[in-house]
Write an enzyme that holds these catalytic residues in place. Sequence first.
Site, mmCIF file in Angstrom:
data_model
loop_
_atom_site.group_PDB
_atom_site.id
_atom_site.type_symbol
_atom_site.label_atom_id
_atom_site.label_comp_id
_atom_site.label_asym_id
_atom_site.label_seq_id
_atom_site.Cartn_x
_atom_site.Cartn_y
_atom_site.Cartn_z
ATOM 1 N N LYS A 69 0.727 -1.101 0.063
ATOM 2 C CA LYS A 69 -0.036 -0.074 0.039
ATOM 3 C C LYS A 69 0.960 1.231 -0.122
ATOM 4 O O LYS A 69 1.623 1.483 0.884
ATOM 5 C CB LYS A 69 -0.886 0.140 1.277
ATOM 6 C CG LYS A 69 -1.918 1.217 1.197
ATOM 7 C CD LYS A 69 -2.588 1.450 2.431
ATOM 8 C CE LYS A 69 -1.823 2.525 3.302
ATOM 9 N NZ LYS A 69 -1.766 3.865 2.836
ATOM 10 N N CYS A 87 13.052 10.199 7.620
ATOM 11 C CA CYS A 87 13.097 10.009 8.709
ATOM 12 C C CYS A 87 14.762 9.958 9.441
ATOM 13 O O CYS A 87 14.632 9.989 10.804
ATOM 14 C CB CYS A 87 12.858 8.284 8.790
ATOM 15 S SG CYS A 87 13.639 7.418 7.627
ATOM 16 N N GLU A 113 10.065 14.810 16.505
ATOM 17 C CA GLU A 113 10.154 14.617 14.886
ATOM 18 C C GLU A 113 9.473 15.658 14.119
ATOM 19 O O GLU A 113 8.196 15.687 14.204
ATOM 20 C CB GLU A 113 10.257 13.346 14.371
ATOM 21 C CG GLU A 113 10.515 13.033 12.876
ATOM 22 C CD GLU A 113 10.531 11.662 12.265
ATOM 23 O OE1 GLU A 113 9.390 10.968 12.871
ATOM 24 O OE2 GLU A 113 11.418 11.266 11.712
ATOM 25 N N GLU A 157 10.385 0.496 9.991
ATOM 26 C CA GLU A 157 11.697 1.647 9.749
ATOM 27 C C GLU A 157 10.638 2.849 10.260
ATOM 28 O O GLU A 157 9.892 3.263 9.491
ATOM 29 C CB GLU A 157 11.946 1.327 8.502
ATOM 30 C CG GLU A 157 13.482 1.985 8.409
ATOM 31 C CD GLU A 157 13.157 3.532 7.998
ATOM 32 O OE1 GLU A 157 13.220 4.541 8.886
ATOM 33 O OE2 GLU A 157 13.020 3.837 6.822
#
Lengths: 321, 287, 487
Positions: free
Chosen positions: C191, C299, C396, C265
């Site tokens: 997806k 990331c 983040e 991840e």
Amino acid sequence: MTTTSASTSGAGVFDDITASDSSLRRFLHGLPGVDQVGAEARAASLGTRSIKTTAKAFAIDLAIRMVDLTTLEGQDTHGKVRALASKAMHPDPADPTCPMTAAVCVYPDMVATAKQTLGSSGVKVAAVATAFPSGRAALDIKLADTRDAVEAGADEIDMVIDRGAFLSGRYLEVYEEIVAVKEACGDAHLKIIFETGELQTYDNVRRASWLGMLAGGHFIKTSTGKVQPAATPPVTMIMLEAVRDFREQTGQMVGVKPAGGIKTTKDAIKYLVMVNEVAGPDWLDPDWFRFGASTLLNDLLMQRTKMATGRYSGPDYFTLD
Amino acid sequence: MARIDVKKTYKLYIGGQFPRSESGRSYVVNDAKGNLMANAAQASRKDARDAVTAARAAFGGWSSRTAYNRSQVVYRIAEVLEGRRDQFVAELRTSEGVTSARANAAVDAAIDRLVWYAGWADKITQVVSSANPVAGPYFNISTPEPTGVVAVVAPTGPLLGLVSVVAPIITTGNTCVVIASEAHPLTSITLGEVMATSDLPGGVVNVLTGSVAEIAPWLASHMDVNGIDLTGVTDPELATSLEVAAADNLKRVRRAPDGEVDWLQTPGTDRLTDWLETKTVWHPIGI
Amino acid sequence: MVKVPERATPFFEYAPAPESRSIVDIKASYGLFIDGEFVDGHGKSFKTISPSSEEVLAEVAEADESDVDLAVKAARRAYSRTWGRMPGSERAKYLYRIARIIQERGRELAVLESIDNGKPIKESRDVDVPVVAAHFFYYAGWADKLSYAGLGPDPKALGVAGQVIPWNFPLLMLAWKIAPALAAGNTVVLKPAETTPLTALLFAEICQQADLPPGVVNIVTGAGATGQAIVAHPDVDKVAFTGSTDVGKAIARAVAGTKKKVTLELGGKAANIVFDDAPVDQAVEGIVNGIFFNQGHVCCAGSRLLVQESVADEVLEKLKRRMSTLRVGDPLDKNTDIGAINSAEQLAKIRELSEIGESEGGERWSPPCELPSNGFWFPPTLFTGVTQAHRIAREEIFGPVLSTLTFRTPKEAVEKANNTPYGLSAGVWTDKGSRILWMANQLRAGVVWANTFNKFDPTSPFGGYKESGFGREGGLPGLAAYLEGDR
């Protein structure tokens, strides 16, 4: 306009540095290192800028104005130099809007001829001196070489540094030689050729740049054109960083001249992008950036014509000199 | 008149010390025949917390020891265990009611397992490392590093089972908090005595005795625990809830095995690699 | 050396240099790619827009549970009937074929990626697409060499892999997921992210063009619910996810008690550490690349600059000067350095955290830059005077926002760098070799870039410690993540 005294050293604040060989070495080796891979990647990435249409037209004319049109051959003659000087003044005889080059660059014995042809056109005469290209001669001979060129009318002197002394760490010797040559230049501007192809590392290029600036050079220049590799984008970038940092610390501007190996408009534009983004737009001027080149000019002219006419041109339409 | 023997008080093994449970609780441990063998400390959540603190404190020093040194320390545990094998054979026979041959086999296997893992300490890196030929002027290597503090629910065998799960964890430089077999905890504490006298720094292995259902959830949800080994969890619902709790800080989870594990078999390297992280380092190559 | 010009000579203004979008052919609507065919989904559809203009690009089907079930069934069939039985050497040839088509259609993929995602064409063209092709090439070669992977003589594929990928590197994350899975003999249901489905759908066409057997790759588009359906599907053997740490935790909970293998991840808050002896110009490039590459939607972005106090002023001065040359704008302009923020939602998050950064006392700076009026934009932003206590030093941001902290000693640098629940990556800049190795040892992060940053390669394992997830992608560990074997 900020004006500084015509002192020979880069700036008073650096007097301590040049007081001894060891203090000079400490300073030069204390400069930040250059990571080869990172520097080359950055230079390559600047080369991916896409300069089109109006920006390209601007860049081409600027590049023409920055060319030190060069002939440095054993087979040079007065006739060849006269032809070159004419070309410098009228790069595209068919188009009067085409700008002149910055200078012609010749051996000292050709200075008078070049000067005579160029007259008051505004195109400068640059002479390579100091036992160009190897620099392997006694200091008094180098100084005499310089004085001869200046007396013959050279506006600019392109000297070579003693790479042997530099590579063996005798920095003060190199420094003092530059100072002496600069004195011999009188009012002529001094360009200092490092022959970066012989210096091997970017760390050395950065050190040589600072050495040259401390010694009072008006320009720092990559190469003689007689050694491969000559000018490369990363080497030029390191030098542009050096002049940028030098101005940051002293308020004084020093010019940069890549020489040798720049043959196409595409290459030249990449250098201009680098000047613009690394040193800054103040350096986008023939007073502060030059191309040492010969064949580059015709490619610039061909591209210029292409932009004007919309069709590709051919070498038959441009003069050979 | 017969001499009255001196009975041992079994306590916890935390940070190299043998404290009682801070809760003051203990529980009765019977031998295989149903007679009282001893009281075991019944660890509380605070004991679990203290054990994690001890394991974390020990992690920096233990993980930065050379692999050669860790190898020798684990080998030393085997040496000391060998010297006390009779005691372990006797304890196993009493607590589990097994034959002398089976008890001896378990002790042999536990010692041999320690020796086997000791040898891995300075080899597993070579087996799982790589030099990576990246498409560019870069030096690039991947090497394993210990995950950190690992919580373990030990399987039933108080000696061989516990050694089989703990040895690979510490061999690779991790530290751990182990919940010993609830039914047969005493030998695990005796094993703690072996560790305490084997050059193993305090806090590298911490042994709790008591209720798995009570203590394990605190370890599973503890945010300073990096991994959890559910090998000894027999209740699937508890296993699932521990795994769910472990997700709070993304602990590495080793799930409970499908069926009975034959601990006498030589293991593979998966119990080593389960508690290793791969670190990849890049550096330009230039002059 | 005698004068400084009063003002700049005529400014070297780069004229627009747009890459042509005529190379891509975006359909009005897209179905799901299941069992080798594009089919209508049973759910609703959603719009994907260009973040640089807010123009609607296409209607895309939203797969519901029944669609996911069909996709998993197709994958299972392909696994048991064709792909799982095929010799590795044949699988390899399919993967090589895909790699070649990606190279051939590279320009098309790059343009489409920039349109749908907002990233600059120079990045999609020079980084994303070439690395995508490289991943397929690398893993193609593994397909018939699994017995050499150190997992025993005959390692087995896991079966059906359910893969959910983020919007920051849509095609690259697809490659990281699909290439090793297929090489190992698995089949996949993937997806793509809701905001960036188009290159995955073009990849589906590439699978058709490569004659990949039906069902080996299934692409189901949708949002969170579609992803949940994949993760929860009982016939999925392996779940691989790249995305936020929160969703990663939800996945870890969802698979609890099952036999599913998982690779996660997730997020990061990487420290980029600059020592006083750093090669400073390259360090500045590394800082810029670390946080402004891909609009900071990375990331492993170097979102925390840790600079040694003695050189902090100098480094920040150079950094500001360098940031002033960054060109923000049209993603398809070849000179654009920073493109559009991927979505209104992400832009709101970046704005919110930046405002919090200011209100918490951080000093905010951006170079003067004109932002386009349509679309989602955020200027490259530098915060100084940040401490570990500030939210912008801990959370983040996933945008072009750099938080700067200082340190005095290597030990302090390590403590600050490791003082985070994340552990994905870190950067170190120093000319001292032994210090690099010491730092690399001390940093609790899965990737350490020393004197470089944000480098990726299919041979190089990538993945995090702690809450940055587990498992590795790339290299041999990336292959092992899709194999069952005896170690």
